[in-house]
Motif scaffolding. Sequence first.
Motif, PDB file in Angstrom:
ATOM      1  N   TYR A 191       2.431  -4.235   1.427  1.00  0.00           N
ATOM      2  CA  TYR A 191       2.335  -2.991   0.912  1.00  0.00           C
ATOM      3  C   TYR A 191       1.177  -2.227   1.946  1.00  0.00           C
ATOM      4  O   TYR A 191       0.283  -2.985   2.258  1.00  0.00           O
ATOM      5  CB  TYR A 191       2.155  -2.460  -0.266  1.00  0.00           C
ATOM      6  CG  TYR A 191       0.881  -3.345  -0.805  1.00  0.00           C
ATOM      7  CD1 TYR A 191      -0.156  -2.493  -0.946  1.00  0.00           C
ATOM      8  CD2 TYR A 191       1.025  -4.466  -1.505  1.00  0.00           C
ATOM      9  CE1 TYR A 191      -1.404  -3.243  -1.549  1.00  0.00           C
ATOM     10  CE2 TYR A 191      -0.150  -5.090  -2.086  1.00  0.00           C
ATOM     11  CZ  TYR A 191      -1.267  -4.339  -1.838  1.00  0.00           C
ATOM     12  OH  TYR A 191      -2.370  -5.205  -2.369  1.00  0.00           O
TER      13      TYR A 191
ATOM     14  N   THR B  99      -4.097   5.548   4.441  1.00  0.00           N
ATOM     15  CA  THR B  99      -3.322   6.694   3.886  1.00  0.00           C
ATOM     16  C   THR B  99      -2.039   7.041   5.094  1.00  0.00           C
ATOM     17  O   THR B  99      -1.029   7.432   4.310  1.00  0.00           O
ATOM     18  CB  THR B  99      -4.403   8.270   3.945  1.00  0.00           C
ATOM     19  OG1 THR B  99      -5.554   7.789   3.291  1.00  0.00           O
ATOM     20  CG2 THR B  99      -3.689   9.589   3.777  1.00  0.00           C
TER      21      THR B  99
ATOM     22  N   LYS C 270       0.638   4.706   3.862  1.00  0.00           N
ATOM     23  CA  LYS C 270       1.476   5.252   2.766  1.00  0.00           C
ATOM     24  C   LYS C 270       2.355   6.661   3.007  1.00  0.00           C
ATOM     25  O   LYS C 270       3.534   6.544   2.654  1.00  0.00           O
ATOM     26  CB  LYS C 270       0.492   5.601   1.605  1.00  0.00           C
ATOM     27  CG  LYS C 270      -0.441   4.427   1.115  1.00  0.00           C
ATOM     28  CD  LYS C 270      -1.385   4.879   0.207  1.00  0.00           C
ATOM     29  CE  LYS C 270      -2.170   3.734  -0.260  1.00  0.00           C
ATOM     30  NZ  LYS C 270      -3.142   4.084  -1.413  1.00  0.00           N
TER      31      LYS C 270
END
Length: 489
Positions: free
Chosen positions: A375, A379, A382
């Motif tokens: 994952y 920032t 994401k």
Amino acid sequence: MFGASSFEDLTSHVSDCSEEVEIIVNVGGIRQILYEDVLNRYPETRLAELISCLAGGYDAIFSLCDDYDPGKREFYFDRDPDAFKCIMEVYYYGEVHMKKGICPICFQNEMEFWKVDLSLLDDCCKSHLSEKKEELEEIARRVQTILDDLGEDKSESRWKRFQKYVWKFMEKPESSLPARVTAVLSFLFILISSIVMCVGTIPELQVEDAEGNHVEHPTLDNIETACIGWFTLEYVLRLISSPNKVHFALSFMNIIDVLAILPFYVSLILTHLGASLMELTNVQQAIQALRIMRIARIFKLARHSSGLQTLTYALKSSFKELGLLLMYLAVGIFVFSALGYTMEQSHPDTLFKSIPQSFWWAIITMTTVGYGDIYPKTTLGKLNAATSFLCGVIAIALPIHPIINNFVKYYNKQRVLETATKHELELMELHSGGGDHGGIRGGPENSKLGTEAQGLATLSRHMKLSHSDTFLPVLSQEKHHRTRLQSCK
């Protein structure tokens, strides 16, 4: 018959027209004036022949039209006026388009009547016509198959008759009650075998062999052996009774049957060879790998499920949509994995070690699986993950609707074909009951019509008779007759 004065008027009309000749046609009550220069663009058509037929007398006229009024100089045709409007386009635009709602087979007959070349039909209309022809051929094949099942050729040997009986017994559960019971038993054996394969992997139900390895319980092995015996017997009987052995062996579902049976016998042979002759260290691993192939037998359920067959054919006809879906995903996986790797390099604890490793993250993100083993932590990473998620949803959703449409289209088509086949059988039973056996085409099959008519009498007890239309053109020599499919306006 018309008198001599009428014929003189007819010939005088031809001589008087020194300049442009015009004719009046009445097609199904619709009058239209046509001119010579327009019709002569295609001189081999029926309308162009009307111009020169006036000089040939009434024999020439009535060979081209249904009636003629010498007073009005009007040609009458008992044809479809809507189709005629489409036919007229060829003289002005050089091509023909079918109007929506006209049956393609009926329109083809209209083009043949007006002597318009089929090559002038637009490509989009040709595809619709070929699709309708395929439907008619499929109905004809189904009807002929049922007739073959109903009729018995006394000239065949006893072995041939036995072969046909076994084939019908194994392949057509609807043919008799014992065949239906056999199909249900086969379905149950498939379920039992699949359940045994799953239950045999439970550690509490396993036993230890002489070497201390966990193996399946002997009772489950015996059930598995019984199921394989049934599958083998079923396959051998179908192979022996098959009319075409090569086609049978290469059929997809029959290949599945072989894959479901073969691992049992191969593992049995490897077990004896490894134990008594070669003592191979990887024999047990090979046996385990072959036993995993037993999952192929679950696909045997498709043989007994029309729903699974429909789904298979729908997916087969949706290869373009599926290919488009894979292309969307492939492009997205490559782009977002590269972006994710680049954006995560600034983080000291990044989980994106390389772009190929990021492919896994992009796959599970775009397909909305999201295991969480990899994952993003930055920032930008994401934001890239959120974008890839949204793009994945869109990419998967876009081709779904065409695939669903293909499934519904194929399912509805099968229902229509079944209804049309039943309808044609009803009509054939009706005509055979009235002594009309001459409408079936097929060469050698004509000798079996008497027996097939007797079989249709039995079939009629299960069907409601219909009193309209005639046979399919594929099965009929009377081309001027219209069928139910040809009459759909």
